[in-house]
Design a protein around this motif. Structure first.
Motif, mmCIF file in Angstrom:
data_model
loop_
_atom_site.group_PDB
_atom_site.id
_atom_site.type_symbol
_atom_site.label_atom_id
_atom_site.label_comp_id
_atom_site.label_asym_id
_atom_site.label_seq_id
_atom_site.Cartn_x
_atom_site.Cartn_y
_atom_site.Cartn_z
ATOM 1 N N GLU A 1 -7.506 4.422 -8.135
ATOM 2 C CA GLU A 1 -7.559 5.547 -7.184
ATOM 3 C C GLU A 1 -6.200 6.211 -7.020
ATOM 4 N N ALA A 2 -5.143 5.404 -7.158
ATOM 5 C CA ALA A 2 -3.784 5.954 -7.022
ATOM 6 C C ALA A 2 -3.292 6.563 -8.339
ATOM 7 N N ARG A 3 -4.180 6.659 -9.320
ATOM 8 C CA ARG A 3 -3.892 7.254 -10.630
ATOM 9 C C ARG A 3 -2.720 6.542 -11.322
ATOM 10 N N ILE A 4 -2.724 5.226 -11.222
ATOM 11 C CA ILE A 4 -1.768 4.410 -11.968
ATOM 12 C C ILE A 4 -2.504 3.967 -13.228
ATOM 13 N N SER A 5 -1.908 4.191 -14.398
ATOM 14 C CA SER A 5 -2.707 4.070 -15.616
ATOM 15 C C SER A 5 -2.638 2.695 -16.285
ATOM 16 N N LYS A 6 -1.489 1.997 -16.177
ATOM 17 C CA LYS A 6 -1.366 0.720 -16.886
ATOM 18 C C LYS A 6 -0.959 -0.386 -15.919
ATOM 19 N N VAL A 7 -1.679 -1.480 -15.991
ATOM 20 C CA VAL A 7 -1.309 -2.639 -15.175
ATOM 21 C C VAL A 7 -1.394 -3.896 -16.044
ATOM 22 N N HIS A 8 -0.773 -4.966 -15.545
ATOM 23 C CA HIS A 8 -0.994 -6.280 -16.131
ATOM 24 C C HIS A 8 -1.791 -7.081 -15.095
ATOM 25 N N LEU A 9 -2.714 -7.872 -15.574
ATOM 26 C CA LEU A 9 -3.578 -8.629 -14.671
ATOM 27 C C LEU A 9 -3.208 -10.102 -14.721
ATOM 28 N N LYS A 10 -2.950 -10.651 -13.543
ATOM 29 C CA LYS A 10 -2.570 -12.063 -13.489
ATOM 30 C C LYS A 10 -3.773 -12.939 -13.168
ATOM 31 N N LEU A 11 -3.940 -13.971 -13.983
ATOM 32 C CA LEU A 11 -4.993 -14.949 -13.745
ATOM 33 C C LEU A 11 -4.371 -16.157 -13.053
ATOM 34 N N ALA B 1 -14.576 -7.815 -15.835
ATOM 35 C CA ALA B 1 -15.059 -6.730 -16.707
ATOM 36 C C ALA B 1 -15.797 -5.676 -15.882
ATOM 37 N N THR B 2 -16.587 -6.126 -14.922
ATOM 38 C CA THR B 2 -17.328 -5.191 -14.067
ATOM 39 C C THR B 2 -16.363 -4.359 -13.219
ATOM 40 N N ALA B 3 -15.361 -5.027 -12.651
ATOM 41 C CA ALA B 3 -14.384 -4.308 -11.816
ATOM 42 C C ALA B 3 -13.623 -3.281 -12.647
ATOM 43 N N LEU B 4 -13.334 -3.634 -13.885
ATOM 44 C CA LEU B 4 -12.602 -2.694 -14.757
ATOM 45 C C LEU B 4 -13.454 -1.490 -15.121
ATOM 46 N N ALA B 5 -14.740 -1.744 -15.336
ATOM 47 C CA ALA B 5 -15.645 -0.637 -15.669
ATOM 48 C C ALA B 5 -15.704 0.354 -14.510
ATOM 49 N N ALA B 6 -15.467 -0.166 -13.291
ATOM 50 C CA ALA B 6 -15.517 0.698 -12.102
ATOM 51 C C ALA B 6 -14.147 1.268 -11.747
ATOM 52 N N ALA B 7 -13.174 1.104 -12.651
ATOM 53 C CA ALA B 7 -11.810 1.613 -12.400
ATOM 54 C C ALA B 7 -11.394 2.539 -13.547
ATOM 55 N N PRO B 8 -12.016 3.708 -13.625
ATOM 56 C CA PRO B 8 -11.756 4.589 -14.761
ATOM 57 C C PRO B 8 -10.305 5.051 -14.782
ATOM 58 N N GLY B 9 -9.780 5.189 -15.973
ATOM 59 C CA GLY B 9 -8.396 5.670 -16.106
ATOM 60 C C GLY B 9 -7.382 4.542 -16.032
ATOM 61 N N LEU B 10 -7.823 3.327 -15.702
ATOM 62 C CA LEU B 10 -6.901 2.202 -15.573
ATOM 63 C C LEU B 10 -7.028 1.288 -16.798
ATOM 64 N N PRO C 1 0.812 -1.235 0.000
ATOM 65 C CA PRO C 1 0.000 0.000 0.000
ATOM 66 C C PRO C 1 0.843 1.281 0.000
ATOM 67 N N TRP C 2 1.991 1.248 0.642
ATOM 68 C CA TRP C 2 2.814 2.460 0.723
ATOM 69 C C TRP C 2 3.682 2.680 -0.526
ATOM 70 N N GLU C 3 3.536 1.799 -1.522
ATOM 71 C CA GLU C 3 4.414 1.890 -2.693
ATOM 72 C C GLU C 3 3.725 2.457 -3.937
ATOM 73 N N PHE C 4 2.440 2.798 -3.827
ATOM 74 C CA PHE C 4 1.703 3.254 -5.020
ATOM 75 C C PHE C 4 2.355 4.462 -5.674
ATOM 76 N N GLU C 5 2.792 5.400 -4.817
ATOM 77 C CA GLU C 5 3.375 6.631 -5.345
ATOM 78 C C GLU C 5 4.658 6.334 -6.138
ATOM 79 N N ALA C 6 5.478 5.451 -5.595
ATOM 80 C CA ALA C 6 6.725 5.081 -6.292
ATOM 81 C C ALA C 6 6.417 4.412 -7.632
ATOM 82 N N VAL C 7 5.377 3.599 -7.678
ATOM 83 C CA VAL C 7 4.983 2.937 -8.931
ATOM 84 C C VAL C 7 4.681 3.997 -9.985
#
Ligand SMILES: *Cc1c(COP(=O)(O)O)cnc(C)c1O
Length: 379
Positions: free
Chosen positions: A123-133, A150-159, A97-103
């Protein structure tokens, strides 16, 4: 691979050209024509590049034109950025949790393992991630259904989910159906996501073993080798295809003789007196112990190369010292160099052999070579 004598009690020497050649061997196996529909290579340099030095290895890979590096932690990513590496950097083993800013500030690309994290990264305004299944490793990775994702992504604008990945649990095991089952699940979920409008441009699954021993559907837009870059592929079980590339160890590990002494028959050696000389014996005491990464499990079992021949470890490996029997090499003197990993003439020892004797894996041997062991690099 010849090594230069060094003034260091215990050191490793890493060949940059060997690292580069190993990388090229993997790249040529997955992308022989280097066209855009062949996989790219993510160079895994976590855990200080398996003891080889993350910054040095990353620089070699950068010179070879690599576009992606992968580390385990944000700290490891920051180390690479601070050293000036500009490649994309994937953080594979979770963000605290304390590393979002560094990311965000260091432009690292985190792997997300849960739907909650999608929201937190947005929420931490991080724009690109990879999702692990999680396709069966049952370690990191989400087990959520495609519609939940898909629902969770729709609720995560900007990501944006730029990449979709998974990890094999048993890539070398051709007696088990776990890998084909993981591949099937991965593609099933990727298809379901695509049908819901979620189509990450990148997909990756294979680390060293699934590149070396290919399976249909395992090489996607990227592959993630680590071990192979350092010169190792684990042995396979069952009816595996022959390896798609050939690599050789890039690291040699050396130490020096601190003292030589002759002991009479019946004398006991080391803590616990666990080894007893049957005949008069010449010992050499080496400047390396378990604090340097020599496995304690090699006590009375392991071998090193001394004077061009294998010499047995006698007694227990102690913190800073290890004792070997050099009765067969009486010319050896204090100050002479001894090989823990590497070769002298046609005698060689690699991390897989050491691991087998110590009851562990080659990865563990390489990662255990401690920080106090000096690192030297040759071209
Ligand atoms: C360590 C790791 C790799 C690299 O594995 P190797 O077997 O060293 O090639 C790839 N992907 C993930 C998720 C890892 O943790």
């Amino acid at each position: 691979m010849k090594s230069v004598p060094r003034n260091a009690r215990c050191y490793v020497e890493i060949s940059r050209s060997r690292i580069a050649a190993n990388y090229r061997a993997v790249r040529d196996a997955v992308a022989p024509t280097r066209s855009t529909n062949e996989p790219g290579v993510i160079g895994v340099v976590k855990a200080d590049a398996y003891g080889h030095g993350a910054v040095e290895v990353a620089r070699v890979l950068a010179r070879e034109g690599i576009e992606w590096l992968a580390v385990s932690s944000v700290d490891e990513g920051v180390t690479l950025r601070t050293a000036g590496l500009t490649q994309r950097i994937l953080v594979m083993a979770g963000v605290m949790p304390w590393e979002f800013e560094a990311v965000r500030e260091q432009n690292l690309t985190p792997v997300v393992h849960s739907l909650d994290e999608l929201r937190l990264f947005a929420e931490a305004r991080i724009s690109k991630v990879h999702l692990k299944l999680d396709t069966g490793m049952d370690r990191l990775g989400t087990l959520a259904e495609a519609n939940q994702i898909a629902t969770a992504l729709a609720a995560a604008p900007g990501l944006t989910v730029e990449g979709l990945l998974s990890h094999f649990a048993s890539a070398t095991d051709f007696t088990s159906d776990q890998s084909p089952e993981q591949i099937r699940l991965f593609h099933e979920k990727a298809t379901a996501l695509r049908n819901l409008g979620v189509q990450p441009p990148l997909m990756h699954f294979a680390s060293t073993n699934a590149v070396a021993y290919p399976r249909p559907g395992a090489w996607l837009s990227l592959v993630r080798p680590g071990h192979a870059i350092y010169g190792y592929v684990s042995p396979a079980r069952g009816a595996a295809p022959s390896a798609t590339f050939h690599v050789r160890p890039a690291l040699q590990w050396k130490t020096h003789i601190v003292a030589v002494k002759d002991i009479p028959a019946g004398a006991r050696v080391g803590y616990g007196g666990s080894w007893q000389a049957e005949t008069p014996t010449r010992l050499a005491i080496l400047a390396a112990g378990y604090a340097d990464g020599v496995p304690h499990r090699l006590s009375n079992k392991g071998k090193v190369i001394a004077g061009g021949r294998l010499a047995p470890i006698v007694g227990t490996v102690s913190m800073d010292l290890t004792t070997i029997d050099i009765t067969q090499s009486p010319q050896l003197q204090p100050g002479d160099e001894v090989t823990l990993l590497g070769s002298e003439g046609d005698v060689s020892l690699d991390a897989q052999q050491l691991a087998k004797t110590a009851g562990t894996i080659s990865y563990n041997i390489l990662c255990s070579i401690s920080a106090r062991v000096r690192r030297f690099y040759t071209d």
